[in-house]
Design an enzyme around this catalytic site. Structure first.
Site, PDB file in Angstrom:
ATOM      1  N   HIS A 185     -36.841-121.690   5.534  1.00 47.81           N
ATOM      2  CA  HIS A 185     -36.623-120.758   4.422  1.00 47.81           C
ATOM      3  C   HIS A 185     -37.962-120.173   4.004  1.00 47.81           C
ATOM      4  O   HIS A 185     -39.018-120.775   4.215  1.00 47.81           O
ATOM      5  CB  HIS A 185     -35.959-121.471   3.235  1.00 47.81           C
ATOM      6  CG  HIS A 185     -36.738-122.642   2.721  1.00 47.81           C
ATOM      7  ND1 HIS A 185     -36.732-123.869   3.361  1.00 47.81           N
ATOM      8  CD2 HIS A 185     -37.563-122.776   1.656  1.00 47.81           C
ATOM      9  CE1 HIS A 185     -37.504-124.712   2.694  1.00 47.81           C
ATOM     10  NE2 HIS A 185     -38.029-124.064   1.658  1.00 47.81           N
TER      11      HIS A 185
ATOM     12  N   GLN B 167     -43.261-128.884   1.768  1.00 45.88           N
ATOM     13  CA  GLN B 167     -41.874-128.656   2.187  1.00 45.88           C
ATOM     14  C   GLN B 167     -40.990-129.804   1.715  1.00 45.88           C
ATOM     15  O   GLN B 167     -41.300-130.977   1.962  1.00 45.88           O
ATOM     16  CB  GLN B 167     -41.767-128.524   3.717  1.00 45.88           C
ATOM     17  CG  GLN B 167     -40.353-128.156   4.153  1.00 45.88           C
ATOM     18  CD  GLN B 167     -40.201-128.004   5.670  1.00 45.88           C
ATOM     19  OE1 GLN B 167     -41.087-128.376   6.435  1.00 45.88           O
ATOM     20  NE2 GLN B 167     -39.073-127.473   6.077  1.00 45.88           N
TER      21      GLN B 167
ATOM     22  N   VAL C  77     -37.282-129.227   1.743  1.00 44.55           N
ATOM     23  CA  VAL C  77     -35.972-129.052   2.391  1.00 44.55           C
ATOM     24  C   VAL C  77     -36.217-128.699   3.865  1.00 44.55           C
ATOM     25  O   VAL C  77     -36.796-127.644   4.160  1.00 44.55           O
ATOM     26  CB  VAL C  77     -35.139-127.943   1.699  1.00 44.55           C
ATOM     27  CG1 VAL C  77     -33.773-127.834   2.376  1.00 44.55           C
ATOM     28  CG2 VAL C  77     -34.976-128.228   0.211  1.00 44.55           C
TER      29      VAL C  77
ATOM     30  N   ASP D 127     -33.968-119.328  -6.386  1.00 45.33           N
ATOM     31  CA  ASP D 127     -34.434-120.714  -6.389  1.00 45.33           C
ATOM     32  C   ASP D 127     -33.970-121.389  -7.690  1.00 45.33           C
ATOM     33  O   ASP D 127     -34.069-120.814  -8.777  1.00 45.33           O
ATOM     34  CB  ASP D 127     -35.962-120.776  -6.262  1.00 45.33           C
ATOM     35  CG  ASP D 127     -36.447-122.151  -5.863  1.00 45.33           C
ATOM     36  OD1 ASP D 127     -36.955-122.292  -4.731  1.00 45.33           O
ATOM     37  OD2 ASP D 127     -36.315-123.084  -6.696  1.00 45.33           O
TER      38      ASP D 127
ATOM     39  N   ASN E  38     -43.235-123.193   3.855  1.00 40.89           N
ATOM     40  CA  ASN E  38     -43.967-124.456   3.949  1.00 40.89           C
ATOM     41  C   ASN E  38     -43.497-125.219   5.182  1.00 40.89           C
ATOM     42  O   ASN E  38     -42.293-125.288   5.457  1.00 40.89           O
ATOM     43  CB  ASN E  38     -43.698-125.311   2.702  1.00 40.89           C
ATOM     44  CG  ASN E  38     -44.253-124.679   1.434  1.00 40.89           C
ATOM     45  OD1 ASN E  38     -45.395-124.205   1.419  1.00 40.89           O
ATOM     46  ND2 ASN E  38     -43.459-124.631   0.382  1.00 40.89           N
TER      47      ASN E  38
HETATM   48  P1  AMP Z   1     -39.709-126.131  -0.102  1.00 42.65           P
HETATM   49  O1  AMP Z   1     -40.268-127.080  -1.133  1.00 42.65           O
HETATM   50  O2  AMP Z   1     -40.677-125.131   0.446  1.00 42.65           O
HETATM   51  O3  AMP Z   1     -38.979-126.904   0.990  1.00 42.65           O
HETATM   52  O4  AMP Z   1     -38.632-125.253  -0.863  1.00 42.65           O
HETATM   53  C1  AMP Z   1     -37.399-125.755  -1.267  1.00 42.65           C
HETATM   54  C2  AMP Z   1     -36.994-124.995  -2.490  1.00 42.65           C
HETATM   55  O5  AMP Z   1     -35.611-125.213  -2.721  1.00 42.65           O
HETATM   56  C3  AMP Z   1     -37.722-125.395  -3.760  1.00 42.65           C
HETATM   57  O6  AMP Z   1     -38.428-124.272  -4.293  1.00 42.65           O
HETATM   58  C4  AMP Z   1     -36.593-125.853  -4.688  1.00 42.65           C
HETATM   59  O7  AMP Z   1     -36.818-125.475  -6.023  1.00 42.65           O
HETATM   60  C5  AMP Z   1     -35.397-125.176  -4.102  1.00 42.65           C
HETATM   61  N1  AMP Z   1     -34.120-125.812  -4.344  1.00 42.65           N
HETATM   62  C6  AMP Z   1     -33.832-127.137  -4.279  1.00 42.65           C
HETATM   63  N2  AMP Z   1     -32.522-127.333  -4.506  1.00 42.65           N
HETATM   64  C7  AMP Z   1     -31.964-126.104  -4.726  1.00 42.65           C
HETATM   65  C8  AMP Z   1     -30.645-125.646  -5.022  1.00 42.65           C
HETATM   66  N3  AMP Z   1     -29.608-126.489  -5.143  1.00 42.65           N
HETATM   67  N4  AMP Z   1     -30.452-124.308  -5.191  1.00 42.65           N
HETATM   68  C9  AMP Z   1     -31.495-123.453  -5.078  1.00 42.65           C
HETATM   69  N5  AMP Z   1     -32.759-123.825  -4.796  1.00 42.65           N
HETATM   70  C10 AMP Z   1     -32.991-125.125  -4.625  1.00 42.65           C
END
Ligand code: AMP
Length: 112
Positions: free
Chosen positions: A98, A92, A94, A29, A85
């Site tokens: 995941h 959430q 993204v 992450d 999430n």
């Molecule tokens: P969520 O908030 O559950 O959708 O998780 C998305 C995760 O993606 C978060 O923990 C972010 O820190 C992570 N994230 C966002 N952009 C990137 C990236 N470019 N590379 C790796 N992790 C990322």
């Protein structure tokens, strides 16, 4: 518009890849919430766990088995958390399925 994770899968965005096969990719992450914070991402774009179908269920097995292996590799096998999430009210950000593997510190709250 492709998700951040599609761009990572397609190598349009940089990331630290820990594991990859035809179905999943595992990366660190970018904004870790714990000393070990790994994302296990399906290559198939499923917006969240809410849209998972029975046909996709094998992806969960793959992800959970790989999470256990990564926990061992990162020496957090004594205690770790796996979470996903669904929806903005759950945090959430993204919209591409995941799972977070978190460990390396005392994880006190179950969230809430
Ligand atoms: P969520 O908030 O559950 O959708 O998780 C998305 C995760 O993606 C978060 O923990 C972010 O820190 C992570 N994230 C966002 N952009 C990137 C990236 N470019 N590379 C790796 N992790 C990322």
């Amino acid at each position: 518009m492709s998700t951040i994770f599609e761009q990572i899968i397609e190598r349009k965005l940089p990331s630290e890849v820990l594991f990859e096969d035809e179905d999943i990719i595992c990366i660190h992450d970018k904004f870790p919430q714990a000393p070990v914070h790994i994302l296990l991402i399906t290559k198939k774009v499923i917006p969240s766990i809410d849209k998972l179908t029975k046909e996709d269920a094998y992806l969960l097995t793959k992800i959970f088995v790989k999470a256990k292996e990564l926990a061992l590799e990162h020496k957090i096998e004594d205690g770790y958390r796996i979470l996903t999430n669904h929806g903005s009210s759950a945090g959430q950000t993204v919209p591409h399925l995941h799972f977070h593997l978190l460990g390396g510190k005392v994880l006190s709250s179950k969230g809430g």
